[in-house]
Design a protein around this motif. Structure first.
Motif, mmCIF file in Angstrom:
data_model
loop_
_atom_site.group_PDB
_atom_site.id
_atom_site.type_symbol
_atom_site.label_atom_id
_atom_site.label_comp_id
_atom_site.label_asym_id
_atom_site.label_seq_id
_atom_site.Cartn_x
_atom_site.Cartn_y
_atom_site.Cartn_z
ATOM 1 N N UNK A 60 0.412 -1.516 0.440
ATOM 2 C CA UNK A 60 -0.080 0.006 0.143
ATOM 3 C C UNK A 60 0.733 0.782 -0.059
ATOM 4 N N UNK A 61 0.952 1.552 -1.568
ATOM 5 C CA UNK A 61 2.252 2.717 -0.991
ATOM 6 C C UNK A 61 1.350 3.812 -1.010
ATOM 7 N N UNK A 62 0.034 4.027 -0.736
ATOM 8 C CA UNK A 62 -0.155 5.342 -0.461
ATOM 9 C C UNK A 62 -0.507 5.587 1.666
ATOM 10 N N UNK A 115 18.018 10.647 7.541
ATOM 11 C CA UNK A 115 17.608 8.953 7.577
ATOM 12 C C UNK A 115 16.193 8.821 6.769
ATOM 13 N N UNK A 116 15.565 9.621 7.662
ATOM 14 C CA UNK A 116 14.550 10.443 6.623
ATOM 15 C C UNK A 116 14.302 10.315 5.668
ATOM 16 N N UNK A 117 15.161 11.348 5.197
ATOM 17 C CA UNK A 117 15.700 11.431 3.406
ATOM 18 C C UNK A 117 16.006 9.942 2.414
ATOM 19 N N UNK A 118 16.694 9.055 3.245
ATOM 20 C CA UNK A 118 17.017 8.089 2.688
ATOM 21 C C UNK A 118 15.580 7.259 3.145
ATOM 22 N N UNK A 119 14.744 6.758 3.817
ATOM 23 C CA UNK A 119 14.213 6.087 3.803
ATOM 24 C C UNK A 119 12.602 6.846 2.592
ATOM 25 N N UNK A 120 12.255 7.982 2.373
ATOM 26 C CA UNK A 120 11.836 8.521 1.291
ATOM 27 C C UNK A 120 12.268 8.402 -0.246
ATOM 28 N N UNK A 121 13.448 8.215 -0.157
ATOM 29 C CA UNK A 121 14.161 7.948 -1.313
ATOM 30 C C UNK A 121 14.073 6.380 -1.240
ATOM 31 N N UNK A 122 14.105 5.569 -0.667
ATOM 32 C CA UNK A 122 14.091 3.664 -0.719
ATOM 33 C C UNK A 122 12.375 3.818 -1.307
ATOM 34 N N UNK A 123 11.447 4.728 -0.594
ATOM 35 C CA UNK A 123 10.259 4.081 -0.880
ATOM 36 C C UNK A 123 10.448 4.091 -2.464
ATOM 37 N N UNK A 124 10.386 5.889 -2.968
ATOM 38 C CA UNK A 124 10.272 6.187 -4.506
ATOM 39 C C UNK A 124 11.146 4.756 -5.143
ATOM 40 N N UNK A 125 12.464 4.288 -4.673
ATOM 41 C CA UNK A 125 12.997 3.211 -5.696
ATOM 42 C C UNK A 125 11.697 2.126 -5.452
ATOM 43 N N UNK A 128 8.965 3.224 -7.953
ATOM 44 C CA UNK A 128 8.930 2.939 -9.409
ATOM 45 C C UNK A 128 9.953 1.756 -10.099
ATOM 46 N N UNK A 129 10.453 0.904 -9.586
ATOM 47 C CA UNK A 129 11.305 0.089 -9.573
ATOM 48 C C UNK A 129 10.424 -1.941 -9.611
#
Ligand SMILES: [Fe+2]
Ligand SMILES: [Fe+2]
Length: 222
Positions: A60-62, A115-125, A128-129
């Motif tokens: 559930x990405x939302x 760390x929260x930036x890394x988490x956001x980026x990991x979710x975006x990847x 998308x991926x």
């Protein structure tokens, strides 16, 4: 509903409710409440990750996105700055021996923001991926949750007992005013309402049994 599981050192109730300590209750009660809300969101996120990993649930990405947004908007931009600017600053001035502990906790606030930036980026990847990015996302969630449990434990087990011992009634009055939102309009009731609304959104989006959303669906077996 999102439930808070007891964690060692992050107690569910506060022992200090005596009349003599009345003046210091507000800030400490608010800090504990805010820790409980964050703990609930961290548990919710770990639960969703487990469902994906162990039960092949559709992500559930939302809900995941709303949880990460909450952590970024609430502890990172609201809760930690209040601790830094009021509780930590006043305790450091009143009791310089707490300096090393406060340095460490302030450093953790800075690390948490990365760390929260890394988490956001990991979710975006992951979004998308797809599945091949899941392991990294799951690791980032575990890392952030573990980091924050330790941080909250240190505040509740080390810093707060020290503050209760060292700070005067006047110190607490200043800190209470800030935590109640009376010292800075930006940290006032509107912010409190906004974060409660965000929390409600997570509860509505998160699949049952942790939230009120529809249960997670299994992905089709390949
Ligand atoms: Fe903190
Ligand atoms: Fe905190």
């Amino acid at each position: 509903m999102i439930r808070v599981k007891a964690r060692p050192g992050v107690s569910a109730s506060m022992p200090w409710g005596t009349q003599r300590q009345r003046t210091k209750i507000d800030a400490l009660r608010i800090i504990e409440d805010e820790h409980r809300s964050l703990a609930a969101v961290l548990h919710g996120m770990l639960h969703l990750v487990r469902e994906i990993r162990d039960r092949n649930a559709e992500p559930s990405f939302a809900a995941l996105g709303a949880m990460i947004y909450y952590i970024d908007a609430f502890p990172e931009r609201f809760h930690h700055p209040k601790e830094d600017q009021y509780l930590f600053r006043v305790l450091r001035a009143r009791y310089p021996d707490a300096g090393r502990l406060i340095d460490r906790l302030e450093e953790e606030h800075r690390v948490g923001a990365h760390k929260i930036r890394s988490l956001e980026q990991a979710l975006a990847r992951y979004q998308s991926g797809g599945q091949r990015e899941f392991a990294q996302f799951a690791a980032a969630v575990d890392d952030y949750a573990e980091f924050h449990w330790q941080h909250m434990r240190a505040e509740e087990n080390e810093l707060i007992p020290l503050a209760k011992k060292q700070l005067t009634a006047e110190d607490w009055a200043e800190i209470d005013r800030a935590f109640l939102g009376h010292a800075d309009p930006l940290v006032g009731m509107d912010a409190g309402k906004e974060y409660r609304a965000l929390f409600t959104r997570i509860v509505n989006l998160a699949p049952s049994p942790i939230g009120l959303g529809a249960p997670s669906r299994r992905r089709d077996a390949h």
